[in-house]
Design an enzyme around this catalytic site. Structure first.
Site, PDB file in Angstrom:
ATOM      1  N   GLY A  30       0.792  -1.227   0.000  1.00  0.00           N
ATOM      2  CA  GLY A  30       0.000   0.000   0.000  1.00  0.00           C
ATOM      3  C   GLY A  30       0.824   1.278   0.000  1.00  0.00           C
ATOM      4  O   GLY A  30       0.278   2.360  -0.145  1.00  0.00           O
ATOM      5  N   CYS A 239     -28.664  -8.761 -15.438  1.00  0.00           N
ATOM      6  CA  CYS A 239     -28.087  -8.507 -16.764  1.00  0.00           C
ATOM      7  C   CYS A 239     -29.079  -8.960 -17.833  1.00  0.00           C
ATOM      8  O   CYS A 239     -29.602 -10.071 -17.791  1.00  0.00           O
ATOM      9  CB  CYS A 239     -26.769  -9.254 -16.911  1.00  0.00           C
ATOM     10  SG  CYS A 239     -26.114  -9.202 -18.601  1.00  0.00           S
ATOM     11  N   CYS A 242     -27.184 -12.074 -19.801  1.00  0.00           N
ATOM     12  CA  CYS A 242     -26.883 -13.365 -19.158  1.00  0.00           C
ATOM     13  C   CYS A 242     -27.705 -13.592 -17.901  1.00  0.00           C
ATOM     14  O   CYS A 242     -27.651 -14.668 -17.311  1.00  0.00           O
ATOM     15  CB  CYS A 242     -25.392 -13.480 -18.849  1.00  0.00           C
ATOM     16  SG  CYS A 242     -24.877 -12.539 -17.392  1.00  0.00           S
ATOM     17  N   CYS A 264     -23.797  -6.779 -18.178  1.00  0.00           N
ATOM     18  CA  CYS A 264     -22.559  -6.956 -17.414  1.00  0.00           C
ATOM     19  C   CYS A 264     -21.472  -6.025 -17.946  1.00  0.00           C
ATOM     20  O   CYS A 264     -21.268  -5.933 -19.162  1.00  0.00           O
ATOM     21  CB  CYS A 264     -22.042  -8.382 -17.535  1.00  0.00           C
ATOM     22  SG  CYS A 264     -23.034  -9.606 -16.691  1.00  0.00           S
ATOM     23  N   CYS A 270     -19.816 -12.243 -18.855  1.00  0.00           N
ATOM     24  CA  CYS A 270     -21.144 -12.293 -19.440  1.00  0.00           C
ATOM     25  C   CYS A 270     -21.187 -13.343 -20.561  1.00  0.00           C
ATOM     26  O   CYS A 270     -22.063 -14.198 -20.619  1.00  0.00           O
ATOM     27  CB  CYS A 270     -21.505 -10.917 -19.977  1.00  0.00           C
ATOM     28  SG  CYS A 270     -23.231 -10.719 -20.403  1.00  0.00           S
TER      29      CYS A 270
END
Lengths: 278, 361, 251
Positions: A30, A239, A242, A264, A270
């Site tokens: 980080g 979605c 899908c 998606c 997807c």
């Protein structure tokens, strides 16, 4: 492969310099490591940091996937994928599972990543504190002393004014309970995927000349309050293609009378769901 | 059903083809040659070399041609090429005292050793469009051949320094910072600042320099000297151990003389702001000198109040290749983030509407 | 009992000016110490040196027995946001003007690890009442407050972590006389209730008399007189103190 350039464009000395920065970044999860970012043949802010990181870790046997907004077929993703096909001649793929390196702008793939994969983020602004404190020298001191109260104050102000935390993307995280880090402008929805991810996560900011990292299985916590816990937001729809009710969705406007569908954002996810269903 | 736009690959190829046609313009007209650009668009070439930080007239002309005359795009092309070149080391400091002078003026002395040399300048031209230039094939104006001036022309700053009136700059043995290799860090030393300014955007520096004259920063500048001309570049190859001349370049140098009230340790004296750019870039060299002096405020114990004195502000925003990339990246797709914002603002509006409705009941 | 803050041999020069000249000072737990003197007497410099914001050329400052110069920057900053407080003359220097009153009070709590929004808010509301600001203003920005309210908000923001030692630099300096009296009264109550140790710099003898247990008089960077407040003000020994006291009587 393009003649006249070294493998993956950068010369070996530059790659070594960048790999040293990456090692340092992995050692201090980080923490932002300054590095001598080179001028790249793509514009600053368009992924030069991610490209340099990818260029310095990629080998001839790697398989590269590049996404922008979760999609393999967005223009900038295509441009970067073509760049590596041209200067490194590596195999490319659109399938998350087949890739050894995934360079991304603004998303984490829906499919869980593995230990043998590396996720490279393109980062426009590595400093999570820059809106609160624009002076770099001062933000470095704040990181050194772990003085992050001001960031928490910003979240407090959101809740006081809006009833909820108003940050929807680039949502700040604490890495390994020590460094405050910008996850890059991914939607907050993706933040939980960073936590203890088996894959190595590398972040490259070319214009700002910083590299940082989250090593595999490192705790990553989104800032919040005990009584206002972090919430991952997605559009409350399925979605249209899908039927997924758990993936992150793009809203596509279909006409000028308010018509819209949700699909998606992760095109590979997807597609593979649709293939399975068929 | 409407599906998100596909076919990015074909679109990119088509766009680039169109761009190439636009660049060429009407094919019935003769194509510009690089020599024509290098010879007749000299100041554009100079600017691209300066901001591209690569002294090569031919490459700069090529970059300009490829960039359709866009100076920033051309500087970007040149830099992306430059970064792939091997770096052999740092040249010896340029001796601008030994410059073969084409122009040399001082605003602080009426006359001085070496004289005032006006040279090729727009100054004192009347800015009237010259329609004679629109007629093609006009004979070139003849230039009176000037005798090569071999005399060493002393620098104004040196004249003042000999009298103790001008602060001497410390002689540094260390190799100067190279921002193309190492990232900018703060506090930035003078060599890093000067390199940053020399590569910086002319318009940005001009605006900042101008602001110091209008009260944003306490500047009292005089143009001690501007000189333009040709200098020899020397380099010491490690295997030889002594400097050899590797070529000549045209540069513009500006030394601004600024008042300094003195401090506890130093008596009042003049201090200098320094500008040096590739080619003929007088406006940029002057602006750079103003900004260089403004950035010295802190080390000279002056109050830092104005944008031009704020090193982080100036140095992080001077580079037009960085700036243009980041500004223009806003046109890349951001719809994932925007979607998060959409959901967020819808949720917040629902909360707020609920509260308003409750209050009304 | 040992002093909470002990300073000795403090010297600091700005060029030819002696801002501090061999100054020694002790602050005991629960004690309010006023440093008085004209502007340029070195009292504000002393406050900055005591609070670790500026280093002296010579001498030591000990807090709780530890030399504050031996502390790392991290430790000193931690001390500054927990055990210590600093109240500036101009509330704009001590407040975040773009952050709500509640956020201003909550900042030190959050900097020290508080992560419960409801608790932070409850604490902010309680402190607003305590410094006599309408709790309904909790989400208002400080710039919509009067000068006196801003100063009270700064005090609430500083005291919320219950510091042991508070440095105050002319806390009533920029305020109208009527507002000053109210603020001093409130400060006196808070100091007593919380058992604070306070070092207050002021040129206002009346404020010193009202708040301080002990007074230190400074001139040209030196301590010219010190003692219990009543003793110093009623029976000043040094000619300079006599002048200070008489000028306030005259005014």
């Amino acid at each position: 492969m393009e003649q006249g350039y070294n493998f993956a464009y950068l010369d070996e000395a530059t790659k070594r310099m960048i790999r040293r920065a990456i090692l340092k970044a992995v050692a201090i999860p980080g923490h932002q490591i300054p590095f001598g970012a080179r001028e790249m043949p793509l514009p600053y802010g368009w992924g030069t940091g991610g490209i340099q990181v990818t260029a310095s870790i990629i080998g001839p046997n790697d398989t590269l996937k590049v996404i922008d907004q979760g999609a393999d077929d967005t223009t900038n993703a295509i441009s970067i994928r073509r760049f590596f096909a041209r200067v490194a001649g590596v195999a490319t793929t659109e399938h998350t599972a087949e890739a050894s390196i995934i360079q991304t702008r603004h998303r984490i793939p829906e499919r869980a990543l593995r230990e043998d994969q590396i996720l490279v983020y393109q980062v426009p602004m590595p400093e999570p504190l820059f809106r609160l404190e624009p002076r770099v020298a001062e933000t470095r001191r704040m990181h050194a002393l772990a003085e992050y109260g001001l960031m928490q104050v910003r979240l407090y102000e959101d809740i006081a004014r809006l009833g909820r935390i108003g940050t929807a993307y680039n949502y700040p995280v604490m890495v390994n309970a020590r460094y405050l880090m910008s996850p890059s402008p991914i939607p907050a929805f993706d933040n939980p995927k960073m936590d203890r991810m088996p894959a190595l996560q590398l972040f490259g900011a070319g214009r700002e000349k910083r590299i940082y990292a989250v090593p595999p299985y490192t705790p990553v916590k989104s800032l919040d309050f005990d009584d206002h816990p972090f919430r991952a937001i997605r559009a409350p729809h399925a979605c249209t293609l899908c039927g997924s009710t758990s993936s992150y969705l793009d809203e596509v406007v279909t006409d000028d009378r308010g018509g819209r569908v949700f699909v998606c954002s992760d095109t590979d996810y997807c597609q593979s769901r649709r293939e399975k269903a068929a | 059903m409407y599906v998100a736009v596909k076919g990015g690959e074909a679109a990119i190829d088509a766009a680039h083809g169109w761009l190439a046609a636009e660049r060429r313009g009407d094919p019935a007209l003769p194509e510009l040659t690089l020599d024509q650009i290098a010879q007749q668009m000299t100041l554009a070439v100079d600017r691209v070399m300066a901001e591209g930080s690569c002294y090569d007239r031919g490459l700069a002309a090529l970059a300009l041609k490829q960039a359709r005359g866009d100076a920033i795009e051309a500087a970007f092309l040149l830099r992306a090429y430059r970064t792939t070149l091997a770096r052999f080391g740092a040249a010896e400091p340029l001796d601008t005292g030994g410059m073969r002078i084409a122009r040399r003026i001082s605003a602080t002395y009426k006359d001085l050793p070496g004289g005032q040399v006006l040279g090729p300048t727009f100054d004192y031209t009347h800015r009237l469009l010259d329609f004679a230039l629109a007629a093609e094939g006009a004979p070139p104006a003849t230039v009176p051949e000037r005798e090569a001036d071999t005399a060493v022309v002393p620098r104004v700053a040196e004249l003042l320094a000999r009298e103790g009136l001008m602060q001497r700059e410390p002689q540094g043995e260390a190799e100067p910072t190279d921002l193309t290799r190492d990232p900018l860090t703060f506090p930035a030393d003078r060599s890093a600042r000067l390199q940053n300014l020399a590569r910086g955007d002319e318009g940005f520096l001009l605006g900042l320099g101008y602001s110091t004259q209008r009260g944003y920063g306490n500047a009292h500048p005089f143009v001690g000297e501007i000189r333009q001309g040709r200098v020899t570049v020397e380099f010491t190859p490690p295997e030889l151990g002594f400097p050899i001349a590797i070529g000549e370049i045209d540069v513009t140098e500006c030394q601004m003389v600024n008042q300094f009230k003195g401090s506890l340790t130093e008596p009042p004296q003049f201090t200098r702001g320094y500008g040096l750019v590739f080619g003929h870039g007088e406006r940029k060299a002057m602006a750079m000198a103003l900004v260089d002096r403004a950035l010295r405020a802190e080390e000279l114990g002056e109050e830092v109040t104005a944008p031009a004195q704020d090193a982080e502000f100036v140095l992080y925003h001077s580079d037009n290749v960085e700036a243009t990339g980041f500004v223009e990246h806003l046109k890349l797709p951001h719809y994932v983030d925007f979607q998060s914002e959409l959901e967020n603002i819808r949720a917040m509006r629902a909360d707020a509407m609920g509260a308003l409705k409750q209050a009304a009941e | 009992m040992t002093p909470l803050l002990e300073a000795s041999g403090l010297s600091l020069r700005f060029g030819a000016i002696r801002a501090l000249d061999d100054v020694a000072i002790d602050v005991w737990p629960g004690e309010v110490l006023a440093i008085v003197g004209e502007s340029g007497s070195g009292k504000s410099t002393l406050l900055r040196v005591l609070s670790g914001q500026q280093a002296a050329e010579a001498g030591t400052v000990r807090y709780d027995g530890a030399d504050i110069r031996s502390l790392s920057e991290a430790a000193l900053r931690r001390l500054s946001r927990s055990d210590w407080g600093f109240v500036h003359q101009n509330p704009r220097d001590g407040l975040r003007m773009a952050i709500s009153a509640g956020g201003n009070i909550g900042e030190r709590l959050m900097a020290n690890g508080a992560r419960h929004y409801g608790d932070i808010r409850a604490e902010a509301l309680a402190w607003l009442s305590r410094v006599e600001i309408d709790p309904a203003r909790i989400d208002a920005l400080p710039r919509t407050f009067s000068g006196g309210m801003q100063q009270r908000l700064q005090i609430a923001r500083t005291l919320v972590t219950r510091p042991r030692l508070v440095f105050m630099d002319e806390p009533t300096g920029g305020l109208d006389v009527s507002v000053q009296a109210k603020l001093l009264d409130m400060l006196r109550g808070l100091v007593r209730d919380l058992g604070l140790s306070v070092v207050i710099v002021t040129h206002d003898i009346a404020a010193a008399r009202l708040l301080a247990h002990r007074i230190v008089v400074m001139r040209h960077g030196r301590v010219v007189e010190e003692g219990l407040t009543d003793r110093v003000l009623d029976d000043p020994q040094h000619p300079y103190t006599q002048l200070l006291v008489s000028s306030v009587l005259a005014a």
